[in-house]
Scaffold this motif. Structure first.
Motif, short mmCIF file in Angstrom:
data_model
loop_
_atom_site.label_atom_id
_atom_site.label_comp_id
_atom_site.label_asym_id
_atom_site.label_seq_id
_atom_site.Cartn_x
_atom_site.Cartn_y
_atom_site.Cartn_z
N THR A 154 0.80 -1.14 0.14
CA THR A 154 -0.08 0.07 0.07
C THR A 154 0.90 1.34 0.06
OG1 THR A 154 -0.08 0.34 2.37
CG2 THR A 154 -1.80 -1.37 1.13
N VAL A 178 -0.58 -0.77 -4.70
CA VAL A 178 -1.89 0.05 -4.56
C VAL A 178 -1.34 1.53 -4.58
CG1 VAL A 178 -4.00 0.61 -3.05
CG2 VAL A 178 -2.87 -1.70 -3.18
N ALA A 179 -2.23 2.32 -5.18
CA ALA A 179 -1.72 3.81 -5.09
C ALA A 179 -2.84 4.49 -6.03
CB ALA A 179 -0.45 3.80 -5.93
N GLY A 180 -2.99 5.92 -6.02
CA GLY A 180 -3.84 6.67 -6.78
C GLY A 180 -3.59 6.33 -8.38
N ARG A 198 -6.50 2.87 -5.41
CA ARG A 198 -6.81 2.87 -4.04
C ARG A 198 -8.50 2.68 -4.09
NH1 ARG A 198 -3.13 7.30 -3.24
NH2 ARG A 198 -4.84 8.68 -3.84
N THR A 199 -8.98 2.03 -3.20
CA THR A 199 -10.33 1.89 -3.12
C THR A 199 -10.82 1.52 -1.83
OG1 THR A 199 -12.28 0.32 -4.00
CG2 THR A 199 -9.95 -0.50 -3.95
N ARG A 200 -12.04 1.69 -1.56
CA ARG A 200 -12.49 1.12 -0.18
C ARG A 200 -12.80 -0.36 0.00
NH1 ARG A 200 -17.13 5.65 1.69
NH2 ARG A 200 -15.78 7.56 1.69
N LEU A 202 -10.74 -2.67 -1.23
CA LEU A 202 -9.53 -2.95 -1.31
C LEU A 202 -9.44 -4.85 -1.23
CD1 LEU A 202 -6.15 -2.57 -1.67
CD2 LEU A 202 -6.18 -2.38 0.70
N ALA A 221 1.00 2.91 3.58
CA ALA A 221 0.08 3.81 3.55
C ALA A 221 -0.86 3.72 5.10
CB ALA A 221 -0.88 3.65 2.54
N VAL A 223 -2.81 1.65 5.71
CA VAL A 223 -4.59 1.23 5.71
C VAL A 223 -4.97 0.38 6.84
CG1 VAL A 223 -5.90 -0.09 4.10
CG2 VAL A 223 -4.10 1.29 3.33
#
Length: 311
Positions: A154, A178-180, A198-200, A202, A221, A223
């Protein structure tokens, strides 16, 4: 000499450029004249008092800042071997009991916390390495993955996450990054095989790409639980921010990675960077007197690299 300090914890305005005595190296230590020093999230946390509140660091009247440094050896203490005055080095100040950090004109470090700076790296580039690349490397070691296994990273576009992605790819590990969305090309360039925006959702997104879940995760990140849920049962999870580890659900081996200085390993990693296989990223340079500006830039978020202070 000058040093960036805080006398009362708070926002960037709490930073002060103070005149302090030049530190003298003790046994097994060297004094380094600072040429460049990166600003990291831990510096923001220190300035705000979070480390004191978390019981990680003792409160004191004057607190120095800074972990990363690139500079020139000025003097060596008794019993110190391997480094001579005039040598260009990089290093990590990881001792929270010391009154001053690397955001200063000079700093004293243990000799085993420094490494020679390769000629292929500028001081500014080299100063972005120690804390972040060692954190990523030590997290990977903790996970114990083999070539061909899968790793979720992340924050893969950030400093720790970017190095973790590159180092894992060099070890033959398949990286799920995982990134923008705008950072997809960047993290694929680091060696990521699979990109997840990035998503809720994941866990679902990762498990769709890797049925059954990844073998391990480095949560750069912070998370937390969603990243853990993307790991298969019995896998491994490394939190790289102290105290941020989620519960060890489904038999997952969960650990906090507390950074430690390691000069010999830093020397190897610096050579990888000089050879172009790791990517130092400088998000602007600032004089010591503008440390508050660097802190504000870091707190704003979205940086792809680290601000660097230049004495």
């Amino acid at each position: 000499m000058r040093a960036v300090v805080v006398r009362s914890y708070g926002g960037p305005e709490a930073l002060e450029l103070a005149e302090v005595p030049v530190p003298e190296p003790g046994p097994g230590q060297v004094r380094v004249r600072v040429r460049a020093a990166a600003v990291n999230p831990v510096d923001v946390a220190t300035r705000a008092g979070a480390l004191v509140q978390g019981g990680i660091m003792a409160a004191r009247e004057v607190t120095g800042l800074g972990w990363d440094v690139a500079g020139v050896v000025e003097a060596a203490g008794p019993g110190t071997a391997g480094f001579a005055p005039g040598e260009e080095v990089i290093g990590l100040s990881d001792r929270l009991d010391l009154p001053l950090g690397t955001h200063a004109d000079q700093v004293v470090l243990d000799a085993d916390a420094i490494a020679r700076r390769p000629a292929g790296l500028s001081p500014e580039e080299a100063a972005t390495l120690p804390l972040n690349v060692l954190t990523a490397d030590q997290a990977l070691d903790r996970l114990g993955l083999r070539a061909g296994q899968t790793l979720l990273v992340t924050g893969a576009a950030g400093a720790v996450g970017g190095f973790a992605t590159e180092l894992a790819a060099l070890r033959g590990i398949r990286v799920v990054a995982v990134a923008g969305e705008p950072d997809e090309d960047l993290v694929r360039g680091f060696g990521a095989e699979i990109f997840v925006p990035r998503t809720r959702e994941l866990p679902a997104a990762v498990r769709s790409a890797v049925p059954g879940g990844v073998d391990a995760a480095i949560d750069a990140a912070v998370v937390g639980l969603p990243a853990l849920e993307a790991v298969r049962g019995g896998g491994a999870f490394a939190a790289v921010v102290g105290g941020a580890a989620p519960p060890a659900l489904r038999g997952t081996r969960v650990s906090n990675v507390w950074i430690r200085a390691d000069g010999p390993r830093l020397a190897e990693l610096a050579l990888l960077a000089a050879d172009g296989r790791l990517t130092p990223r400088v998000a602007g340079t600032f004089p010591l007197a503008e440390a508050a500006t660097a802190h504000r830039l870091l707190e704003k978020g979205g940086l792809r690299g680290r601000p660097v202070l230049i004495p």
